[in-house]
Write a protein that holds these residues in place. Structure first.
Motif, mmCIF file in Angstrom:
data_model
loop_
_atom_site.group_PDB
_atom_site.id
_atom_site.type_symbol
_atom_site.label_atom_id
_atom_site.label_comp_id
_atom_site.label_asym_id
_atom_site.label_seq_id
_atom_site.Cartn_x
_atom_site.Cartn_y
_atom_site.Cartn_z
ATOM 1 N N SER A 40 0.812 -1.225 0.000
ATOM 2 C CA SER A 40 0.000 0.000 0.000
ATOM 3 C C SER A 40 0.844 1.272 0.000
ATOM 4 C CB SER A 40 -0.934 0.012 1.207
ATOM 5 O OG SER A 40 -1.802 -1.091 1.166
ATOM 6 N N ALA A 41 1.899 1.298 0.777
ATOM 7 C CA ALA A 41 2.755 2.488 0.853
ATOM 8 C C ALA A 41 3.364 2.820 -0.509
ATOM 9 C CB ALA A 41 3.849 2.282 1.890
ATOM 10 N N LEU A 42 3.678 1.800 -1.306
ATOM 11 C CA LEU A 42 4.241 2.053 -2.634
ATOM 12 C C LEU A 42 3.195 2.684 -3.549
ATOM 13 C CD1 LEU A 42 6.431 -1.131 -3.180
ATOM 14 C CD2 LEU A 42 7.149 1.152 -2.476
ATOM 15 N N ASN A 43 1.944 2.263 -3.429
ATOM 16 C CA ASN A 43 0.874 2.875 -4.220
ATOM 17 C C ASN A 43 0.741 4.350 -3.888
ATOM 18 O OD1 ASN A 43 0.080 0.643 -5.727
ATOM 19 N ND2 ASN A 43 -1.315 -0.070 -4.150
ATOM 20 N N VAL A 44 0.827 4.692 -2.599
ATOM 21 C CA VAL A 44 0.733 6.093 -2.171
ATOM 22 C C VAL A 44 1.890 6.899 -2.759
ATOM 23 C CG1 VAL A 44 0.844 7.650 -0.182
ATOM 24 C CG2 VAL A 44 -0.545 5.568 -0.068
ATOM 25 N N LEU A 45 3.097 6.356 -2.658
ATOM 26 C CA LEU A 45 4.267 7.056 -3.202
ATOM 27 C C LEU A 45 4.142 7.256 -4.710
ATOM 28 C CD1 LEU A 45 7.118 5.318 -1.167
ATOM 29 C CD2 LEU A 45 6.332 7.690 -0.938
ATOM 30 N N ASP A 46 3.664 6.229 -5.421
ATOM 31 C CA ASP A 46 3.462 6.347 -6.871
ATOM 32 C C ASP A 46 2.470 7.461 -7.191
ATOM 33 O OD1 ASP A 46 5.250 4.364 -7.620
ATOM 34 O OD2 ASP A 46 3.715 2.792 -7.683
ATOM 35 N N LYS A 47 1.368 7.504 -6.460
ATOM 36 C CA LYS A 47 0.337 8.526 -6.707
ATOM 37 C C LYS A 47 0.854 9.934 -6.445
ATOM 38 C CE LYS A 47 -3.561 5.506 -5.936
ATOM 39 N NZ LYS A 47 -4.635 5.065 -5.042
ATOM 40 N N LEU A 48 1.817 10.052 -5.538
ATOM 41 C CA LEU A 48 2.410 11.359 -5.229
ATOM 42 C C LEU A 48 3.558 11.712 -6.180
ATOM 43 C CD1 LEU A 48 2.427 11.165 -1.321
ATOM 44 C CD2 LEU A 48 0.903 12.527 -2.782
#
Length: 121
Positions: A50-58
């Motif tokens: 999940s944290a990687l998805n957040v970083l990608d979106k940012l």
């Protein structure tokens, strides 16, 4: 020596166990194939961290983090397979396709398993 079915189940269990250790959850689904009695192929459908998805979106580049996670996973999977199943492994290769959440793991053994026929099973 394990039967083909027993070996497949044990590899599935170990792969799921390593996923839980590394990512906090197991795979959604997986299949294990044997190729030419010396290659093990694992196709798994996984949730992405999940944290990687957040970083990608940012807009952050997560390739380096992905590489570190994948390297660590491969080392641990190899260790578990060698210790628990006494497999003599030449190398472990893994790739993850983010859009489909599909992981492909290839395990090359130093010598054939001796399970018979040289076909995809």
């Amino acid at each position: 020596m394990h039967s083909l079915t027993e070996l497949r189940l044990e590899i599935t269990r170990i792969n799921n166990q390593v996923n839980i250790e590394h990512y906090g959850y197991g795979v959604k689904s997986q299949k294990v194939f044997f190729i030419n009695d010396q290659i093990i192929l694992i196709l798994a459908h996984n949730r992405r961290v999940s944290a990687l998805n957040v970083l990608d979106k940012l807009g952050h580049d997560t390739r380096d983090i992905n590489a570190v996670l994948m390297h660590s996973f491969k080392e641990r999977l190899r260790q578990c397979l060698e210790e628990e199943l006494r497999l003599d492994i030449s190398f472990v290769s893994k790739d993850y396709d983010t859009p489909t959440e599909t992981a492909t793991t290839v395990i090359m053994l130093k010598k054939p398993l001796g399970l018979g026929n040289d076909t995809l099973r």
